[in-house]
Scaffold this motif. Sequence first.
Motif: not given
Length: 624
Positions: A218-219, A221-222, A224, A234, A261
């Motif tokens: 998730k970190r 591919t999200t 921000n 992270y 990201m």
Amino acid sequence: MKKTISLLLALILLLGTMIPAFAESGELFGAAPSFEEAAQEQAAQAAEEAPQIGNRVLSEEADDTQTPAAQDTATPEEPAAQDPAAEEPATEEPATEEPEKTPLELRSNGDVPVVMLGGDGNDLYDGDGNKLYTFPQIIAAFATGQEGVIPDGFDLKESFTTVLKTYVKGILTFREEQFYDALEAEVRKLTAPIQMDENGDPRNNSGVSAHDKEANEKRMTTPNPNGPYNIVSYIFDYDWRRSPMEIADELDAFIEAVCEMTGKQQISLVGRCLGTNFVLAYLTKYGYKNRIRGLGLDVGMMHGQDALSESISGKFSTDGNAILRYLADMEITPDDWLKDLIIFMERAHIFDNINASVKAKIYAKTAKGVTSALAMSTLFTMPGFWTCVSNRDYDAAMNYVFGKNGSAKRQKYAGLIQKIEAYHHQVQLPMDDMLKQFAADGGKLALVVKYGYQLMPMCDSRNLAADTFVSVKNASLGATTSLNYNTLSEEYISSREALGLGKYISPDKKIDASTCMFPDYTWFIKNIEHATYIQKEYELLYTVITGDEQYTVDDFDCTQFLVKEKDATTNTPVPMTAENSATENWETVADTTPSFLERLSGFFEALRRLLGDLFVLLGERMKA
């Protein structure tokens, strides 16, 4: 529970000479709470627990005020040559005071992403989703009765009997290897699921949980791009048993994804506890110039973890005072008879005799085999834990655990040894030079060190200033310290002050930071335990490693030395002073040698108290 602890301590005293690698070494990481949960909780409490420091906020623009370090090293221009005949008396101009520099304000977030690696806080699972337990968790389960931890069918009495029989048989027949094999086999019955194979690879497709894998994904591919980012935005979850050189590949992919990201060209890195060694493996393998802005080393084990390193390299020793200090730090109050027994053994020099006997006789005959058996059935099939062995102890540890070159054990574990040596030669040996080059190339550095606690009382370094798990000397990369129960001598302090280095002496006179590798980038926090994460820690790390310049201990009014005061109700440290620095759970004494009469008096007083305790116990038994 109190009686159980007392019995366990008594057993440790009796059996300690036989099990130098056992003791409590696994608690180094197993006792720590979940890193991510603790970190996020602390970050959420920033406003309540950490008052603002200073009166200006760091900006993204470089501060054009010269740092004190730069002022000290500035070279004045040489005046132009003049004709001596034309010289006129110099006119003395009035001295002007430099304006006082405004302290910078710490901050907990900003627009620079930070990737953090904790220690061994991640729970591990096998391929079928069954939780794996560490050796200290298993040992604790015997005392607490926690279900599901001890393997089904394991019989402690039966295992102990098996080991004892082979020990006696091995001693009588001069074939001690039978005892070593039996000891390793019985302990492995408890720890087999979490052990690595002969190549240092996970068994049964084990590793971090599905939850942790999903969190990493998730970190990565999200998107921000706007932040703000803090020190736990992270967190990189990883299998701390594995080779740091292998984890470096996964960490590189994670960092590249974070940059994508967030849209940032650079990130900063923080390693905490065991994580510092994994971070340094990444920097060694992938470099830093285009990606890594800053580096935080938090209660690090870069130079080794004393108890683990020494317990497998022939440096087992203990003393009664260290045991009592350790119990006080753990808030364990032993029964009076046990406490007085420990004091009597210390006054009668029984511990000294035990240490001498162990080193002269037991180590010479059986300790290498016992060390190897326990090491290979508990923690040291895991390449990650080998990074805790210091460079100083490395060769001895390899010989104790695997035997000399060409031994059968070295051949069996050739794959594991290859991974251990890769870290030692590629990361550990050139580590100091790499860190100095990182700073010289403009990388921002911050080290946080904790102390005020007794180191595990099972190794030669047990009386060094420490945070229970790692000594200040190792975590700070070279600070000079007193022993934990006294202070630096007045002569030493005066000599440092004469050199203009007095500002690096801690107010409690226990630490000289001037001998650190990076004395101006190293902060010390007293009376906060190794595994406790606090907001001030995060603020210092984030502010320094994401700055536009290298900030130093002189740039903040929190000072280089902080302390959680003795009666504080929160974990918010304040600047240390001579008045608030006495936080130990035991007495700090002057480093003096007692006279013969004082030693003799102490011995008979300890004997009197011990005999009194024994008569009380005997009376209670007779009444029962």
